[in-house]
Design a protein around this motif. Structure first.
Motif, mmCIF file in Angstrom:
data_model
loop_
_atom_site.group_PDB
_atom_site.id
_atom_site.type_symbol
_atom_site.label_atom_id
_atom_site.label_comp_id
_atom_site.label_asym_id
_atom_site.label_seq_id
_atom_site.Cartn_x
_atom_site.Cartn_y
_atom_site.Cartn_z
ATOM 1 N N ARG A 93 0.833 -1.212 0.000
ATOM 2 C CA ARG A 93 0.000 0.000 0.000
ATOM 3 C C ARG A 93 0.867 1.261 0.000
ATOM 4 O O ARG A 93 0.619 2.188 -0.774
ATOM 5 N N ASP A 94 1.915 1.244 0.836
ATOM 6 C CA ASP A 94 2.805 2.413 0.886
ATOM 7 C C ASP A 94 3.569 2.581 -0.428
ATOM 8 O O ASP A 94 3.772 3.691 -0.904
ATOM 9 N N ARG A 97 1.286 4.160 -2.776
ATOM 10 C CA ARG A 97 1.039 5.559 -2.384
ATOM 11 C C ARG A 97 2.160 6.467 -2.877
ATOM 12 O O ARG A 97 1.915 7.573 -3.348
ATOM 13 N N PRO A 107 -4.807 9.487 -4.811
ATOM 14 C CA PRO A 107 -4.402 8.440 -3.860
ATOM 15 C C PRO A 107 -5.487 7.389 -3.615
ATOM 16 O O PRO A 107 -5.191 6.278 -3.198
ATOM 17 N N ARG A 108 -6.742 7.726 -3.898
ATOM 18 C CA ARG A 108 -7.814 6.738 -3.707
ATOM 19 C C ARG A 108 -7.686 5.558 -4.664
ATOM 20 O O ARG A 108 -8.242 4.488 -4.449
ATOM 21 N N VAL A 110 -5.162 3.839 -5.080
ATOM 22 C CA VAL A 110 -4.343 2.790 -4.459
ATOM 23 C C VAL A 110 -5.233 1.641 -3.971
ATOM 24 O O VAL A 110 -4.965 0.471 -4.241
ATOM 25 N N THR A 111 -6.298 1.963 -3.267
ATOM 26 C CA THR A 111 -7.197 0.935 -2.759
ATOM 27 C C THR A 111 -7.857 0.178 -3.908
ATOM 28 O O THR A 111 -7.997 -1.045 -3.861
#
Ligand SMILES: Nc1ncnc2c1ncn2[C@@H]1O[C@H](COP(=O)(O)OP(=O)(O)OP(=O)(O)O)[C@@H](O)[C@H]1O
Ligand SMILES: [Mg+2]
Length: 237
Positions: A93-94, A97, A107-108, A110-111
């Motif tokens: 996840r990082d 990001r 950034p949304r 990423v999910t």
């Protein structure tokens, strides 16, 4: 205009031509397999297409432009080259990001991409603890981050188990059906024939065959097709 267009491409290292003369194109809606034995010039071709190496002759464009001339390359082309280069102590996840921030992406996203590649639950774990297949999935997540129109993948099936292969095929199929273009390099015929609509077969830096998979294989068995192909492309230089 083709999504990807490679024309008269040559790459020389001294007197050796890693790529001698490669011409082909890829259009939207298609998964195009770039197939050839080790050393055929696949990775070199992808590197030039992505602006990571310069051509000695010829051109390689994405949506009519050289990669370096694209306004927002990360929104046009997503690339999976190899699963190396990941910071082992950082979580998936990082990692995503950081890439999103560097590329000026939402950034949304990423999910969303973690879910797309099936890493939503493992996304918080350090990449050090990932299996090879999980790293490939993370690489694909990174490629999809900019919601690109074109995907360029070098040996993406490396390390995937049969379920992973089916998953990859489905992701690429959906991407192409939504109007995207996929160029996928592999030296493994079985992998390419599982996912590709079109095939560009290369050997010793040249295109040996080019067409739709159905057209090229015809009424031969895949095995006969493979034997004929390897006879024509044998020999690492
Ligand atoms: N930087 C370089 N300097 C010299 N030769 C190179 C360089 N990069 C690639 N080559 C050579 O160019 C040829 C093509 O390499 P390339 O990596 O493009 O092949 P490939 O089709 O991707 O093979 P593989 O299936 O093993 O990934 C090989 O003979 C390789 O040794
Ligand atoms: Mg390669």
């Amino acid at each position: 205009m083709h999504a990807i267009e490679i024309s008269g491409l040559r790459k020389s290292y001294g007197t050796f031509d890693a790529v001698s003369d490669i011409t082909f194109s890829a259009r939207p809606g298609r998964v195009v397999g770039l197939l050839g034995p080790n050393g055929a010039g696949k990775t070199t071709t992808l590197h030039i297409l992505l602006g990571l190496a310069s051509a000695s002759a010829g051109t390689a464009t994405v949506q009519g432009r050289a990669y370096a001339a694209l306004d927002h390359p990360e929104r046009v082309v997503g690339a999976l080259l190899d699963a190396g280069g990941l910071h082992p102590g950082r979580s998936a996840r990082d990692h995503l990001r950081v890439l999103a921030a560097a590329g000026g992406l939402d950034p949304r996203r990423v999910t969303e991409v973690l879910e797309l590649v099936g890493l939503d639950r493992a996304g918080g774990r350090r990449v050090r603890t990932y299996s090879l297949g999980m790293r490939q999935r993370l690489g694909l997540a990174a490629a999809l981050l900019g919601d690109p129109q074109v995907l360029v993948l070098d040996e993406p099936a490396n390390g995937l188990d049969p379920a992973g292969m089916r998953w990859l095929r489905d992701v690429l199929r959906t991407f192409a059906d939504d109007g995207g273009t996929v160029l996928l390099a592999s030296h493994v015929l079985a992998e390419v024939t599982q996912v590709a609509d079109d095939l560009v077969v290369v050997g010793q830096g040249r295109v040996i065959a080019d067409g739709s998979l159905a057209e090229l294989v015809g009424d031969q068995s895949l095995e006969d097709f493979y034997l004929e192909l390897t006879a024509a492309t044998e020999g690492v230089r």
